[in-house]
Write a protein that holds these residues in place. Structure first.
Motif, short mmCIF file in Angstrom:
data_model
loop_
_atom_site.label_atom_id
_atom_site.label_comp_id
_atom_site.label_asym_id
_atom_site.label_seq_id
_atom_site.Cartn_x
_atom_site.Cartn_y
_atom_site.Cartn_z
N THR A 1 0.82 -1.21 0.00
CA THR A 1 0.00 0.00 0.00
C THR A 1 0.85 1.26 0.00
OG1 THR A 1 -1.76 -1.19 1.15
CG2 THR A 1 -1.85 1.20 1.25
N SER A 2 1.94 1.26 0.75
CA SER A 2 2.81 2.44 0.82
C SER A 2 4.10 2.22 0.05
CB SER A 2 3.15 2.75 2.28
OG SER A 2 4.26 3.61 2.36
N PRO A 3 4.57 3.25 -0.67
CA PRO A 3 5.83 3.11 -1.42
C PRO A 3 7.04 2.97 -0.51
CG PRO A 3 5.07 5.40 -1.49
CD PRO A 3 3.98 4.59 -0.84
N TYR A 4 6.87 3.28 0.77
CA TYR A 4 8.01 3.23 1.68
C TYR A 4 8.12 1.88 2.39
CZ TYR A 4 7.23 8.14 0.69
OH TYR A 4 7.00 9.32 0.04
N TYR B 1 13.03 13.82 0.40
CA TYR B 1 12.24 14.46 -0.64
C TYR B 1 12.18 15.95 -0.38
CZ TYR B 1 10.75 9.78 -1.80
OH TYR B 1 10.75 8.46 -2.16
N ILE C 1 12.41 10.45 5.18
CA ILE C 1 11.55 9.29 5.49
C ILE C 1 12.14 8.45 6.63
CG2 ILE C 1 10.45 7.20 4.56
CD1 ILE C 1 9.42 9.84 3.31
N SER D 1 1.46 8.37 6.68
CA SER D 1 2.04 7.36 5.79
C SER D 1 2.31 7.95 4.40
CB SER D 1 1.06 6.19 5.71
OG SER D 1 1.32 5.39 4.59
N VAL E 1 3.32 10.89 3.11
CA VAL E 1 3.85 12.16 3.61
C VAL E 1 3.87 13.26 2.55
CG1 VAL E 1 6.23 11.41 3.27
CG2 VAL E 1 5.75 13.23 4.91
N LEU E 2 4.32 12.96 1.34
CA LEU E 2 4.43 14.01 0.32
C LEU E 2 3.06 14.53 -0.10
CD1 LEU E 2 7.15 12.43 -2.02
CD2 LEU E 2 7.46 13.88 -0.01
N ASN F 1 -2.11 6.95 -0.44
CA ASN F 1 -0.90 6.14 -0.59
C ASN F 1 -0.61 5.82 -2.05
OD1 ASN F 1 0.46 5.52 2.00
ND2 ASN F 1 -1.56 4.77 2.59
N GLU G 1 0.96 8.74 -3.41
CA GLU G 1 2.33 8.83 -2.88
C GLU G 1 3.31 8.05 -3.76
OE1 GLU G 1 2.72 10.80 -0.38
OE2 GLU G 1 4.73 10.38 0.38
N ALA H 1 6.48 10.01 -4.87
CA ALA H 1 7.78 9.54 -4.41
C ALA H 1 8.70 9.20 -5.58
CB ALA H 1 7.61 8.31 -3.50
N LEU I 1 -6.82 16.79 4.08
CA LEU I 1 -5.63 15.95 4.24
C LEU I 1 -4.54 16.23 3.22
CD1 LEU I 1 -7.46 12.55 4.85
CD2 LEU I 1 -6.32 13.95 6.58
#
Lengths: 331, 331, 331, 331
Positions: free
Chosen positions: B128-131, C29, C38, C62, C64-65, C213, C216, C220, C256
């Motif tokens: 779900t998250s790129p991190y 970033y 991150i 989650s 963040v950007l 996400n 993101e 990212a 958000l």
């Protein structure tokens, strides 16, 4: 706040403690040696009480009486011909509606032959449309009682309405609360004030917490004889089945509550040819019982014909369910 | 239009019929003696062909190749160490992610000990998250293959991307398509052009028809080796479980399609302590197999730790599942 | 960890800080004076850096950007004929599929007449069934570009597949990612590596967090030109509408994220006669734009005819939407 | 079967026709010149009747009295200070619970200042937990009536229980039926037997058809003064909002039924800062009215504080809603 007294604690000591809380305007519930003081953050205990306390917890769930924190041991409901709860498996069967005295008598024989000890049948029917068959009323209750007695079975039937509670209590062993009434709080309070066991069906969009809070309305009014029925929830997937059978809810509920959990594969699928595989799945989760609808002529049933099992299919299904239950007893 | 030739019909006769349709710019599919002419309402048959036809139907479902109307008999998928489909029950197990060569080797031994013949493990992870951890890539595939070979097992692993199809085909016996890619039509077409069996996971909001149409993309591109995985759908009830396990879908799919139906109680619950009861429920529905996630140290798993079974729990679960499957063989 | 440098901070100073983090193997970033490191819990700042820092936060979401915590000000996307974001309202219109060069040219004129500055039209179509029309491909792209240029409009068209990214980039001003591909992470990464703005459609069962996400993944990979499209979610209520239009998501997302939020009343309802009232509702929420499907002969449209507005209805709808937007400018 | 008599048809003629059907044991409903004979497939008409008939239809929807087929023209509900239905827009506001006589008096002034003509406030509260505030009961009703009268407003308040119908009828102008009681059929029948208008809230998992059938229970018992409230449904997306506001349902219901449709952005979002944009969206759909919750000190509200608007926010919201409604009057 939950106080677990020792099982050896004298009842008068527990009673005196509870009376003191009540006198201090606290809301107090006691079931055996389990005591909950709603909303309290601290209590004063006498030395004697202190010595009889096993544990004290401040981490009350919203539905405190329903929770395993309050009562770790399973609730077992005892009826003349049936025991419900724990590792026993109870079959409940019958037609959706009581249609006539003769029909319910015939269906009771079939239900019994499959091992059912509770006979179901609706005399007051909650129908989506006001123009659908609304049930036979008291005449139906009389026929249902007679059919159950003739077969040494207990009765479970729906109560839709607090004004019917006293009437239906004369004929039934278990009140059923339907899914659409799961949050009819007036009705929940009314059955909570009786000593008749209650089978509470989960609403179509009720979360597990909603179901436990609905049970709590019954328990908080004094009736601890409650069983919970999973009968399908409403989701986007409704072309081939009437509902989505949320079997995950069985082990989830068993972790959270001491009340028996029963499954209803008839409503959860809405299609008779899916009932047997889903009944097998239901018993395999570890549920304490099952409710199924049967009919000898489903095409002419007064209600819910498409989901009714014919007698032969029902008997075969019962055999399979029983065999899985027997196997599971070893584990 | 579906034409069922007799099983005794000569292949050249069927082939000639198909070639004639193709020449007439029709889209034609043939699997054994089953033939579908997409969109056709009428066909001309030679006398010889007519004599070899068993039945003709115009009631094509949208996903025609996937349907029982096209192919009444079960699809059986054969791998070196495994057979999937029909009344066989196949266990597939392994960690969510391949974490290291040693770890996957250890997990393969555990999987095998429980009776699994397919080893699962992700080398490319859809997160779900790129991190979040994105998988070990080809290095992971090598380790997975080695671990399977050392234990006489087959490999199933996820392909997320059509550009990876060739690479992953070198290492796997079965492609897994994840729930989030169920309608990634480019990917479906790409795996449809290979001869590697495909395990297609149902999307979180996919209806039964959506799933069959997704399978149809694979089948229409030439690959009939497909199995379907129910792994939980997304509903309002998500506090105590990650998803809602839609076990009704197992018998529903079995009525509609000849492709094997597999259940995944790990993703369908998201909680390890619910996996065993739901695995029992899954086998009891009559599913053709099961996929579960295992880990020796779930708290430090690279992904999905909370739903992984520890080895001892997994072995006990396998015993119960196997016992229920054995019992069901008699019915 | 989010570091907000002062707007007056020299870029070389910010750059040097970022380089130092990268050298320390951190993932960093930077967008203007906003910096995210991150996974970091602490950073060392020089005295000079310290003097140029406005605020530091450890409460990273989650995605963040995508978050307002990282970039409080609205993202504004600038195209040759269009600006998207903030309090501007952008109309995007066109047929579901590009059907021919003449047809898209005619539809472009209609779209423009209603005030649309972006022309939509699918050349590669994600269809539920493999037997449905799959789009005109590059020929469609050429026709779409021509029709937009002839009317001083920008182009938005769907990319389904990472292998098409370069080809489609030659013709489009905005990539559209369809709902079924919202979590096709390979595709998200691929468009994230281009400098073409991306319109990301919310998946049928995607939560607000899932959508952020997914955005993101694009951000990212280096592409901050993102807009989010609400186009209906899948719920139990699907008899009279194709989807449930989740307009709550517009103000929720605007709290958000800084990315523009666009509404699509065509897919969200699936019925043309519901589009106008829901378009009015969409603009009234405060969305930054709208995408609608139009067709001069909906009954013969290659795809999604039932939800297409005829030209006269579209023009009337545009007037109403524009009037509400104008009124809202005063608030 | 639906018979539309001409508007010029003499009432005695219509009455005589209905009496004849009743005598033939048919279930007949008449509202003005609209007549429904439930379940009938054919009727015999005298020549005189025939001459006064406008149209006859056999295509009865399940909820026939609620349908536009039965009554094409809008139902308009008239109260002393309010008219509800058609293109009028009615504001209803007040606190979730009546908390004290002084508080409801103060809140009534605020509600009125924003243009509300109906004052809402719960005296009997349906709460998920039995331990939450259950309402002030009759004392609350008295205070609510007084506050409304002092401000020339009408009263709307919830009835949870058929045994309370007579009591509450003494104080209210409109009965509210809550979402959890939408299919409490005994309660629907009870309010159907009064002549007090009813505001029926859609259940959390109720389809549009379920809502219409619930309204039909009221109408079939004799009460045609019904309005329908969309207040959010339960879906998978519940992190940032309490419910999903199904605004599509507004134009869908307006096509199907003549009863006024009202929106409730307070319950539909559950978050005060989302109420204003969603109230704007609600009026923009063309709804006939709106119900919102207000409180001067939301943090200390007895119930539902998070969704209550403070007076200043409410007044600003009312201005915006009113401006959009005024604009729409021109279309």
């Amino acid at each position: 706040m939950i106080i677990q007294f020792k099982t050896s604690a004298p009842q008068p000591l527990i009673q005196a403690f509870c009376d003191r809380q009540t006198a201090a305007e606290k809301v107090v519930y006691q079931v055996k040696h389990h005591v909950a003081v709603i909303g309290a953050k601290a209590v004063t205990l006498t030395d004697d009480e202190q010595a009889n306390v096993d544990s004290i917890s401040n981490d009350d769930p919203s539905a405190v009486l329903s929770s395993r924190l309050f009562q770790p041991e399973d609730t077992i409901i005892k009826l003349p011909h049936t025991e419900i709860g724990g590792r026993t498996f109870t079959m409940m069967a019958g037609p959706c509606s009581v249609e006539s005295a003769d029909h319910i008598m015939a269906m009771a024989k079939v239900a019994k032959a499959g091992g059912a000890t509770l006979l179901r049948g609706g005399a007051y029917k909650p129908r989506t449309s006001p123009y659908s068959f609304q049930g036979m009323g008291e005449e139906g209750l009389i026929a249902l009682r007679k059919a159950a007695d003739a077969n040494q079975m207990d009765v479970i039937t729906e109560v839709m309405d607090e004004t019917h509670v006293d009437l239906i209590a004369k004929y039934t062993d278990v009140f059923q609360i339907g899914a659409r009434n799961m949050q009819n709080f007036s009705l929940l309070k009314a059955v909570g004030k009786t000593n008749v066991p209650v089978a509470l069906k989960r609403g179509l969009a009720a979360t597990v917490d909603d179901l436990l809070n609905a049970a709590e309305y019954i328990a908080a009014n004094g009736n601890q004889q409650i069983m919970l029925l999973e009968r399908g929830i409403r989701t986007f997937d409704n072309k081939y089945t009437r509902n989505t059978f949320d079997l995950n809810a069985v082990p989830v509920l068993q972790k959270l509550t001491h009340f028996p959990v029963i499954v209803d594969p008839s409503h959860a699928t809405g299609e008779w040819d899916l009932v047997t595989p889903m009944a097998r799945a239901g018993v395999a989760t570890g549920a304490s019982g099952m409710m199924v609808e049967i009919h000898d002529d489903p095409e002419h049933a007064f209600s819910d014909g498409p989901q009714a099992l014919k007698p032969a299919t029902y008997l075969k299904m019962c055999e399979q369910v029983q065999a899985i239950h027997t196997l599971m007893q070893e584990w």
